[in-house]
Design a protein around this motif. Structure first.
Motif, PDB file in Angstrom:
ATOM      1  N   ASN A 271      49.205  43.289  48.074  1.00  0.00           N
ATOM      2  CA  ASN A 271      49.239  42.237  48.218  1.00  0.00           C
ATOM      3  C   ASN A 271      50.486  41.449  47.915  1.00  0.00           C
ATOM      4  OD1 ASN A 271      48.349  39.809  49.236  1.00  0.00           O
ATOM      5  ND2 ASN A 271      46.077  40.604  48.168  1.00  0.00           N
ATOM      6  N   PRO A 272      51.389  40.997  49.062  1.00  0.00           N
ATOM      7  CA  PRO A 272      52.282  40.190  48.479  1.00  0.00           C
ATOM      8  C   PRO A 272      52.327  39.159  47.677  1.00  0.00           C
ATOM      9  CG  PRO A 272      52.508  40.550  50.548  1.00  0.00           C
ATOM     10  CD  PRO A 272      50.987  41.212  50.497  1.00  0.00           C
ATOM     11  N   ARG A 273      50.956  38.524  48.126  1.00  0.00           N
ATOM     12  CA  ARG A 273      50.388  36.643  47.488  1.00  0.00           C
ATOM     13  C   ARG A 273      49.763  36.768  46.097  1.00  0.00           C
ATOM     14  NH1 ARG A 273      50.018  33.359  52.160  1.00  0.00           N
ATOM     15  NH2 ARG A 273      51.066  34.183  54.050  1.00  0.00           N
ATOM     16  N   ARG A 274      49.631  38.544  45.776  1.00  0.00           N
ATOM     17  CA  ARG A 274      48.795  38.748  44.268  1.00  0.00           C
ATOM     18  C   ARG A 274      50.064  39.104  43.220  1.00  0.00           C
ATOM     19  NH1 ARG A 274      42.674  40.206  44.535  1.00  0.00           N
ATOM     20  NH2 ARG A 274      42.973  38.303  42.872  1.00  0.00           N
ATOM     21  N   THR A 275      49.686  38.521  42.380  1.00  0.00           N
ATOM     22  CA  THR A 275      50.797  38.974  40.789  1.00  0.00           C
ATOM     23  C   THR A 275      50.235  40.569  40.477  1.00  0.00           C
ATOM     24  OG1 THR A 275      49.214  38.362  38.927  1.00  0.00           O
ATOM     25  CG2 THR A 275      51.280  36.616  40.441  1.00  0.00           C
ATOM     26  N   VAL A 276      51.380  41.486  39.786  1.00  0.00           N
ATOM     27  CA  VAL A 276      51.244  42.339  39.667  1.00  0.00           C
ATOM     28  C   VAL A 276      49.517  43.283  39.103  1.00  0.00           C
ATOM     29  CG1 VAL A 276      51.507  44.477  38.340  1.00  0.00           C
ATOM     30  CG2 VAL A 276      53.451  43.388  40.274  1.00  0.00           C
ATOM     31  N   GLY A 277      50.045  41.886  37.948  1.00  0.00           N
ATOM     32  CA  GLY A 277      48.328  41.745  37.243  1.00  0.00           C
ATOM     33  C   GLY A 277      47.687  41.909  38.271  1.00  0.00           C
ATOM     34  N   GLN A 278      47.185  41.069  38.552  1.00  0.00           N
ATOM     35  CA  GLN A 278      45.612  40.651  39.428  1.00  0.00           C
ATOM     36  C   GLN A 278      45.462  42.521  40.751  1.00  0.00           C
ATOM     37  OE1 GLN A 278      47.176  37.501  41.413  1.00  0.00           O
ATOM     38  NE2 GLN A 278      46.141  35.544  40.380  1.00  0.00           N
ATOM     39  N   ILE A 279      46.710  42.748  41.005  1.00  0.00           N
ATOM     40  CA  ILE A 279      46.911  43.876  42.280  1.00  0.00           C
ATOM     41  C   ILE A 279      46.009  44.811  40.888  1.00  0.00           C
ATOM     42  CG2 ILE A 279      47.941  45.569  42.889  1.00  0.00           C
ATOM     43  CD1 ILE A 279      49.632  43.153  43.642  1.00  0.00           C
ATOM     44  N   VAL A 280      46.864  45.086  39.630  1.00  0.00           N
ATOM     45  CA  VAL A 280      46.037  46.341  39.126  1.00  0.00           C
ATOM     46  C   VAL A 280      44.711  45.580  38.576  1.00  0.00           C
ATOM     47  CG1 VAL A 280      46.410  47.453  36.658  1.00  0.00           C
ATOM     48  CG2 VAL A 280      48.906  47.140  38.334  1.00  0.00           C
ATOM     49  N   ALA A 281      44.676  44.917  38.126  1.00  0.00           N
ATOM     50  CA  ALA A 281      42.526  44.037  37.674  1.00  0.00           C
ATOM     51  C   ALA A 281      41.981  44.412  39.023  1.00  0.00           C
ATOM     52  CB  ALA A 281      43.207  42.923  36.608  1.00  0.00           C
ATOM     53  N   GLU A 282      42.623  44.327  39.700  1.00  0.00           N
ATOM     54  CA  GLU A 282      41.335  43.597  40.770  1.00  0.00           C
ATOM     55  C   GLU A 282      40.781  45.042  40.823  1.00  0.00           C
ATOM     56  OE1 GLU A 282      42.097  43.175  45.519  1.00  0.00           O
ATOM     57  OE2 GLU A 282      43.352  44.278  44.828  1.00  0.00           O
ATOM     58  N   GLY A 283      40.530  46.412  40.661  1.00  0.00           N
ATOM     59  CA  GLY A 283      39.207  46.912  40.780  1.00  0.00           C
ATOM     60  C   GLY A 283      38.305  46.527  39.449  1.00  0.00           C
ATOM     61  N   LEU A 284      38.742  46.426  38.152  1.00  0.00           N
ATOM     62  CA  LEU A 284      38.624  46.559  37.283  1.00  0.00           C
ATOM     63  C   LEU A 284      37.318  45.003  36.969  1.00  0.00           C
ATOM     64  CD1 LEU A 284      41.261  47.100  34.970  1.00  0.00           C
ATOM     65  CD2 LEU A 284      38.672  48.580  34.730  1.00  0.00           C
ATOM     66  N   LEU A 285      38.018  44.407  37.856  1.00  0.00           N
ATOM     67  CA  LEU A 285      37.052  42.850  38.005  1.00  0.00           C
ATOM     68  C   LEU A 285      35.834  43.471  38.899  1.00  0.00           C
ATOM     69  CD1 LEU A 285      40.471  40.107  38.430  1.00  0.00           C
ATOM     70  CD2 LEU A 285      38.106  40.369  36.131  1.00  0.00           C
ATOM     71  N   ALA A 286      36.415  44.104  39.839  1.00  0.00           N
ATOM     72  CA  ALA A 286      34.940  44.354  40.830  1.00  0.00           C
ATOM     73  C   ALA A 286      34.094  45.322  40.658  1.00  0.00           C
ATOM     74  CB  ALA A 286      35.434  45.189  42.318  1.00  0.00           C
ATOM     75  N   HIS A 287      34.350  46.113  39.348  1.00  0.00           N
ATOM     76  CA  HIS A 287      33.511  46.868  39.466  1.00  0.00           C
ATOM     77  C   HIS A 287      32.816  45.948  37.189  1.00  0.00           C
ATOM     78  CE1 HIS A 287      34.821  50.104  41.635  1.00  0.00           C
ATOM     79  NE2 HIS A 287      33.729  50.848  41.495  1.00  0.00           N
ATOM     80  N   GLY A 288      33.216  44.536  36.893  1.00  0.00           N
ATOM     81  CA  GLY A 288      32.072  44.204  36.274  1.00  0.00           C
ATOM     82  C   GLY A 288      32.822  43.856  35.083  1.00  0.00           C
ATOM     83  N   MET A 289      33.993  44.431  35.084  1.00  0.00           N
ATOM     84  CA  MET A 289      35.105  44.242  33.453  1.00  0.00           C
ATOM     85  C   MET A 289      35.556  42.453  33.080  1.00  0.00           C
ATOM     86  SD  MET A 289      38.602  45.762  32.032  1.00  0.00           S
ATOM     87  CE  MET A 289      37.492  47.381  31.593  1.00  0.00           C
ATOM     88  N   PRO A 290      35.087  42.124  32.065  1.00  0.00           N
ATOM     89  CA  PRO A 290      35.120  40.076  32.249  1.00  0.00           C
ATOM     90  C   PRO A 290      36.472  40.174  32.606  1.00  0.00           C
ATOM     91  CG  PRO A 290      33.711  41.093  30.144  1.00  0.00           C
ATOM     92  CD  PRO A 290      33.856  42.203  30.662  1.00  0.00           C
ATOM     93  N   ALA A 291      37.333  39.344  32.946  1.00  0.00           N
ATOM     94  CA  ALA A 291      38.599  38.790  33.307  1.00  0.00           C
ATOM     95  C   ALA A 291      39.467  39.141  31.797  1.00  0.00           C
ATOM     96  CB  ALA A 291      38.880  37.306  33.538  1.00  0.00           C
ATOM     97  N   PRO A 292      39.292  38.291  30.804  1.00  0.00           N
ATOM     98  CA  PRO A 292      40.111  38.686  29.975  1.00  0.00           C
ATOM     99  C   PRO A 292      40.869  40.256  29.386  1.00  0.00           C
ATOM    100  CG  PRO A 292      38.851  36.988  29.072  1.00  0.00           C
ATOM    101  CD  PRO A 292      37.914  37.247  30.087  1.00  0.00           C
ATOM    102  N   GLN A 293      39.585  40.908  29.447  1.00  0.00           N
ATOM    103  CA  GLN A 293      39.623  42.377  29.271  1.00  0.00           C
ATOM    104  C   GLN A 293      40.261  43.252  30.213  1.00  0.00           C
ATOM    105  OE1 GLN A 293      35.569  44.064  28.131  1.00  0.00           O
ATOM    106  NE2 GLN A 293      36.716  46.101  28.030  1.00  0.00           N
ATOM    107  N   ALA A 294      39.833  42.822  31.489  1.00  0.00           N
ATOM    108  CA  ALA A 294      40.867  43.623  32.846  1.00  0.00           C
ATOM    109  C   ALA A 294      42.400  42.984  32.317  1.00  0.00           C
ATOM    110  CB  ALA A 294      39.994  43.187  33.960  1.00  0.00           C
ATOM    111  N   HIS A 295      42.656  42.221  32.252  1.00  0.00           N
ATOM    112  CA  HIS A 295      43.643  42.104  32.423  1.00  0.00           C
ATOM    113  C   HIS A 295      44.987  41.504  30.928  1.00  0.00           C
ATOM    114  CE1 HIS A 295      43.692  39.173  35.347  1.00  0.00           C
ATOM    115  NE2 HIS A 295      42.609  38.531  35.328  1.00  0.00           N
TER     116      HIS A 295
END
Length: 552
Positions: free
Chosen positions: A378-402
């Protein structure tokens, strides 16, 4: 070789915009092209080879990128000094160009015949030819079947190899003296690749063309080059006869590029005896469509009774040409497509008939690395957001996911600071590493990699393959590695399955298949690997063709 070159680049320097990674894309470049000879310009992405070709064609994206020094002499004129109107009379008529991606050079909403006719309408008004008759002759000359029917066809209905042949036909429409081919075989299958290379050689002999062939593939170079020019960071670092450069490269960078070419000889690997993680039985998939104009139904069988099994920590290579069904199989396994029939089991559990809700626990266990990382990020999202996206979708807290995303970026040899940047700020190889990091975020048991290194330079390709080897050892996923590059398959795969027209025609340990292929199609694929004729070895062999291509 004639002493007089038909085209001479002398001291060419091309400036980049302020703020670029270097001042010049090309610096003090001097090269010559001679009739009936092929000069291969070799280098990695960013070496300046394509911009040098665009300077010859007068197609630099000025004023941001412009020639600031030197000359390009052609038929008594300095092309850099010509006004655009004069360049239009040379471009296409006297100097033709074949671009890397045929779909960027073909208009998707115009029929092939209309696009060929345009060449005559704008560049060859005084030639007095019938565009349709000449179009049929051109398409026949590049080996396309039923050329009269193809004139009325749109580009999207053709295969990659057919589109590339159309581009070559268009480039030769006005019988130019010079042909520039910019990576024309990079994304093609080995059999299509060898056909295109043979075609270019035949056309060169017929028209006495001076050919500038731009590539990063030394296998291709060994098949077609008379001379080789190696570029790095915009500068020419080595230049000479093909046989001399391939047999005894003088510059360390040339030696580095040659060493990065994967060997066609597989390393010996012990059989993997871990439990089977993924298994498919009798998978079938047919694509059905209807012609909007005439209402005719069209069916294409993509998969037919496909059986395979992959063990934990094993890499199974799926090898075949475009249209063989490789990508369809990968997408069916990750449930991006639904099979018409057959079964898929993960650790013995049948999952092919599960609903989306029922399949959710398995979703994180099966991940895919796509062929084109840029279009899948996704060109509108940072690389960190892209990599963390699946972790967040499966319920991992945001600080831990990033935090986990930054760990994964380190794992794929990118800095933590990459997490705050956007995909367009990275090279092709770096974007592929981001795609790998995203796929590994959920620690999958099954990894489907669809042509993950097909468009990368050989040195970057070597780094990514090394990364895959580290992932195999460290995380031990069951990996389906889809590729048309048999050199890559030889180096990374424990076993290979050869796919043709939706069916697996041969399967076994990589070393056994490569040493003694049983099926005629496998034999054809191995024979077509550029640069591999006569002797696969740890280093790139010099083809007999190269030795024949000495000064004539």
């Amino acid at each position: 070789m004639t002493d007089t070159p038909i085209l001479r680049i002398a001291g060419l320097s091309v400036a980049l915009p302020a703020g670029a990674d270097r001042q010049h894309a090309v610096r003090d470049l001097t090269l010559e092209l001679h009739p009936n000879r092929t000069l291969c310009v070799v280098g990695e992405s960013g070496s300046g080879k394509s911009l040098a070709a665009l300077a010859v064609m007068g197609l630099l994206p000025q004023p941001e990128v412009r020639a600031v020094a030197g000359s390009i002499q052609f038929e008594g004129q300095d092309l850099l000094a010509l006004p655009e109107r004069a360049m239009r009379r040379i471009r296409g008529r006297r100097i033709g160009m074949v671009f890397q991606s045929p779909m960027t050079g073909l208009n998707p909403v115009m029929r092939i015949g209309d696009q060929i006719a345009e060449q005559f309408r704008f560049n060859g008004r005084d030639l007095g030819v019938d565009p349709r008759r000449r179009g049929i002759e051109l398409l026949a000359s590049v080996g396309l079947p039923d050329p009269a029917a193809l004139l009325d066809t749109y580009p999207f209905r053709l295969s990659g190899g057919q589109r590339q042949r159309v581009m070559i036909a268009m480039a030769l429409a006005l019988e130019p003296a010079v042909l520039i081919a910019d990576e024309p075989t990079t994304a093609l299958d080995v059999t299509t690749q060898v056909q295109i290379l043979k075609l270019l050689r035949e056309l060169q002999e017929r028209y006495r063309l001076a050919v500038m062939f731009i590539t990063h593939d030394f296998g291709v170079v060994s098949e077609i080059a008379d001379e080789i020019a190696v570029m790095r960071h915009g500068e020419l670092v080595e230049h000479g006869a093909a046989g001399r450069v391939l047999a005894g490269p003088a510059h360390p960078y040339t030696r580095q590029l040659l060493a990065a070419v994967p060997s066609l000889e597989p390393p010996l690997r012990a059989p993997v005896k871990t439990p089977i993680v993924l298994q498919t039985r009798a998978l079938a998939k047919t694509y059905r469509s209807r012609d909007r104009m005439f209402g005719r139904r069209r069916e294409v069988t993509a998969l037919h009774n496909v059986d395979l099994a992959i063990r934990r920590g094993e890499v199974l290579g799926l090898v075949g040409e475009s249209g063989s069904g490789k990508t369809t199989l990968g997408r069916v396994i990750v449930r991006l497509l639904q099979a018409d029939s057959g079964s898929i089991t993960i650790d013995g559990a049948e999952v092919s008939e599960l609903s989306r809700r029922q399949y959710r626990p398995y979703r994180k266990r099966v991940q895919m690395i796509f062929q084109d990382p840029f279009s899948s990020l996704n060109p509108r999202r940072t690389v960190g957001q892209i990599v963390a996206e699946g972790l967040l979708a499966h319920g991992m807290p945001a600080p831990q996911a990033h935090a986990r995303a930054r760990e994964l970026l380190r794992l794929v040899k990118l800095s933590e600071q990459a997490a705050d940047r956007y995909p367009h700020e990275f090279s092709g190889g770096q974007r592929q590493r981001i795609g790998i990091a995203r796929a590994l975020a959920l620690e999958p048991d099954i990894l489907v990699a669809d042509e993950p290194v097909s468009a990368l330079d050989v040195s970057v390709q070597a780094e990514v393959l090394e990364l895959f080897e580290e992932i195999r050892v460290r995380l031990r996923p069951a990996m389906l590695f889809i590729t048309h590059d048999l050199r890559v398959a030889a180096q990374i795969c424990d076993r290979v399955a050869i796919m043709r027209r939706g069916e697996i025609v041969e399967e076994g340990p990589t070393s056994a298949i490569f040493a003694a292929p049983r099926h005629a199609y496998t034999q054809e694929l191995l024979a077509a690997v550029p640069g591999a004729r006569n002797q696969p070895s740890a280093t790139l062999p010099v083809s007999p063709t190269v030795l024949e291509h000495q000064p004539r």
